[in-house]
Design a protein around this motif. Structure first.
Motif, PDB file in Angstrom:
ATOM      1  N   ASP A   1      35.367 -46.499  41.524  1.00 48.77           N
ATOM      2  CA  ASP A   1      35.704 -46.565  40.104  1.00 48.77           C
ATOM      3  C   ASP A   1      37.034 -45.860  39.902  1.00 48.77           C
ATOM      4  N   SER A   2      37.860 -46.380  38.987  1.00 50.97           N
ATOM      5  CA  SER A   2      39.158 -45.762  38.758  1.00 50.97           C
ATOM      6  C   SER A   2      39.526 -45.800  37.283  1.00 50.97           C
ATOM      7  N   GLN A   3      40.388 -44.856  36.910  1.00 49.27           N
ATOM      8  CA  GLN A   3      40.927 -44.768  35.555  1.00 49.27           C
ATOM      9  C   GLN A   3      42.347 -44.220  35.632  1.00 49.27           C
ATOM     10  N   PRO A   4      43.232 -44.696  34.742  1.00 55.14           N
ATOM     11  CA  PRO A   4      44.525 -44.029  34.614  1.00 55.14           C
ATOM     12  C   PRO A   4      44.293 -42.612  34.096  1.00 55.14           C
ATOM     13  N   SER A   5      45.151 -41.672  34.477  1.00 51.32           N
ATOM     14  CA  SER A   5      44.940 -40.276  34.090  1.00 51.32           C
ATOM     15  C   SER A   5      46.245 -39.612  33.698  1.00 51.32           C
ATOM     16  N   GLY A   6      46.405 -39.391  32.406  1.00 48.88           N
ATOM     17  CA  GLY A   6      47.521 -38.593  31.908  1.00 48.88           C
ATOM     18  C   GLY A   6      48.842 -39.326  31.808  1.00 48.88           C
ATOM     19  N   PRO A   7      49.782 -38.712  31.108  1.00 49.84           N
ATOM     20  CA  PRO A   7      51.080 -39.344  30.857  1.00 49.84           C
ATOM     21  C   PRO A   7      51.984 -39.415  32.081  1.00 49.84           C
ATOM     22  N   ALA A   8      51.685 -38.662  33.136  1.00 47.17           N
ATOM     23  CA  ALA A   8      52.539 -38.660  34.322  1.00 47.17           C
ATOM     24  C   ALA A   8      52.234 -39.819  35.272  1.00 47.17           C
ATOM     25  N   GLY A   9      51.265 -40.667  34.909  1.00 47.96           N
ATOM     26  CA  GLY A   9      50.947 -41.812  35.755  1.00 47.96           C
ATOM     27  C   GLY A   9      49.920 -41.535  36.825  1.00 47.96           C
ATOM     28  N   GLY A  10      49.119 -40.479  36.626  1.00 46.22           N
ATOM     29  CA  GLY A  10      48.075 -40.157  37.594  1.00 46.22           C
ATOM     30  C   GLY A  10      46.916 -41.128  37.525  1.00 46.22           C
ATOM     31  N   MET A  11      45.985 -40.966  38.443  1.00 47.09           N
ATOM     32  CA  MET A  11      44.832 -41.833  38.517  1.00 47.09           C
ATOM     33  C   MET A  11      43.622 -41.080  39.050  1.00 47.09           C
ATOM     34  N   LEU A  12      42.468 -41.320  38.434  1.00 45.40           N
ATOM     35  CA  LEU A  12      41.207 -40.801  38.947  1.00 45.40           C
ATOM     36  C   LEU A  12      40.520 -41.896  39.745  1.00 45.40           C
ATOM     37  N   VAL A  13      39.997 -41.532  40.906  1.00 40.00           N
ATOM     38  CA  VAL A  13      39.272 -42.479  41.747  1.00 40.00           C
ATOM     39  C   VAL A  13      37.962 -41.808  42.159  1.00 40.00           C
ATOM     40  N   PHE A  14      36.842 -42.449  41.835  1.00 36.17           N
ATOM     41  CA  PHE A  14      35.526 -41.912  42.179  1.00 36.17           C
ATOM     42  C   PHE A  14      34.865 -42.868  43.168  1.00 36.17           C
ATOM     43  N   VAL A  15      34.425 -42.319  44.297  1.00 32.03           N
ATOM     44  CA  VAL A  15      33.881 -43.114  45.397  1.00 32.03           C
ATOM     45  C   VAL A  15      32.462 -42.653  45.699  1.00 32.03           C
ATOM     46  N   SER A  16      31.586 -43.613  45.957  1.00 34.87           N
ATOM     47  CA  SER A  16      30.259 -43.270  46.484  1.00 34.87           C
ATOM     48  C   SER A  16      29.999 -44.165  47.686  1.00 34.87           C
ATOM     49  N   GLY A  17      29.175 -43.662  48.589  1.00 37.66           N
ATOM     50  CA  GLY A  17      28.879 -44.446  49.775  1.00 37.66           C
ATOM     51  C   GLY A  17      28.042 -43.681  50.767  1.00 37.66           C
ATOM     52  N   ASN A  18      28.070 -44.159  52.000  1.00 39.59           N
ATOM     53  CA  ASN A  18      27.320 -43.556  53.098  1.00 39.59           C
ATOM     54  C   ASN A  18      28.280 -43.120  54.185  1.00 39.59           C
ATOM     55  N   LEU A  19      27.907 -42.039  54.848  1.00 40.47           N
ATOM     56  CA  LEU A  19      28.672 -41.486  55.954  1.00 40.47           C
ATOM     57  C   LEU A  19      27.779 -41.543  57.187  1.00 40.47           C
ATOM     58  N   GLN A  20      28.172 -42.359  58.151  1.00 44.65           N
ATOM     59  CA  GLN A  20      27.407 -42.501  59.385  1.00 44.65           C
ATOM     60  C   GLN A  20      28.077 -41.693  60.480  1.00 44.65           C
ATOM     61  N   LEU A  21      27.386 -40.661  60.935  1.00 46.77           N
ATOM     62  CA  LEU A  21      27.917 -39.835  62.023  1.00 46.77           C
ATOM     63  C   LEU A  21      27.520 -40.438  63.358  1.00 46.77           C
ATOM     64  N   ALA A  22      28.417 -40.371  64.325  1.00 44.58           N
ATOM     65  CA  ALA A  22      28.143 -40.903  65.657  1.00 44.58           C
ATOM     66  C   ALA A  22      26.914 -40.213  66.239  1.00 44.58           C
ATOM     67  N   GLY A  23      25.984 -41.011  66.771  1.00 40.46           N
ATOM     68  CA  GLY A  23      24.792 -40.469  67.398  1.00 40.46           C
ATOM     69  C   GLY A  23      23.661 -40.145  66.437  1.00 40.46           C
ATOM     70  N   GLU A  24      23.876 -40.305  65.137  1.00 38.53           N
ATOM     71  CA  GLU A  24      22.831 -40.027  64.148  1.00 38.53           C
ATOM     72  C   GLU A  24      22.222 -41.345  63.665  1.00 38.53           C
ATOM     73  N   GLN A  25      20.891 -41.334  63.521  1.00 43.09           N
ATOM     74  CA  GLN A  25      20.206 -42.557  63.111  1.00 43.09           C
ATOM     75  C   GLN A  25      20.381 -42.837  61.617  1.00 43.09           C
ATOM     76  N   HIS A  26      20.326 -41.782  60.797  1.00 42.50           N
ATOM     77  CA  HIS A  26      20.365 -41.966  59.351  1.00 42.50           C
ATOM     78  C   HIS A  26      21.733 -41.592  58.790  1.00 42.50           C
ATOM     79  N   ALA A  27      22.207 -42.405  57.856  1.00 40.31           N
ATOM     80  CA  ALA A  27      23.486 -42.123  57.196  1.00 40.31           C
ATOM     81  C   ALA A  27      23.269 -41.069  56.112  1.00 40.31           C
ATOM     82  N   LEU A  28      24.328 -40.348  55.790  1.00 38.92           N
ATOM     83  CA  LEU A  28      24.326 -39.372  54.701  1.00 38.92           C
ATOM     84  C   LEU A  28      24.998 -40.004  53.489  1.00 38.92           C
TER      85      LEU A  28
END
Length: 123
Positions: free
Chosen positions: A68-95
């Motif tokens: 998800d993203s939104q413009p942020s402030g007069p300087a041209g910034g941007m907010l970016v919000f990310v969700s997901g899974n992190l799969q570590l090598a050798g681990e069965q379940h993602a975080l």
């Protein structure tokens, strides 16, 4: 500038770089940048990269669910919000994780990470 397109491109670049070689993320941060990682606040490019490269795993793969993203402030910034899974090598379940980036424009026309907040989501 289409915020959704910028956010998508940034997220693809950030996580592919993170998964391949975390040290290469240095170019996305500046000395004023701040990372809050699981509640620990870290400021500055060198310190942020040191934290990311010291994480206790060699390899991982981010699987992104939402951006998800939104413009942020007069300087041209941007907010970016990310969700997901992190799969570590050798681990069965993602975080599950969430991460928020506040991107600010550079004089060269790209963006750098001004703020970065990362949390694992425990169920």
């Amino acid at each position: 500038m289409d915020p959704d397109a910028v956010a998508k491109a940034f997220v693809e670049h950030y996580y592919s770089t993170f998964d391949a070689n975390r040290a290469n993320l240095a170019g996305l941060y500046q000395d004023a940048s701040m990372l809050t990682f699981e509640g620990q606040k870290i400021q500055g490019t060198r310190q942020i990269v040191a934290k990311l490269t010291s994480l206790p795993f060699e390899q991982c793969k981010h699987i992104i669910s939402t951006v998800d993203s939104q413009p942020s402030g007069p300087a041209g910034g941007m907010l970016v919000f990310v969700s997901g899974n992190l799969q570590l090598a050798g681990e069965q379940h993602a975080l599950k994780f969430s991460q928020m980036f506040h991107l600010m424009p550079t004089p060269q026309g790209s963006f750098y990470v001004y703020n970065d907040i990362f949390r694992l989501n425990y169920a």
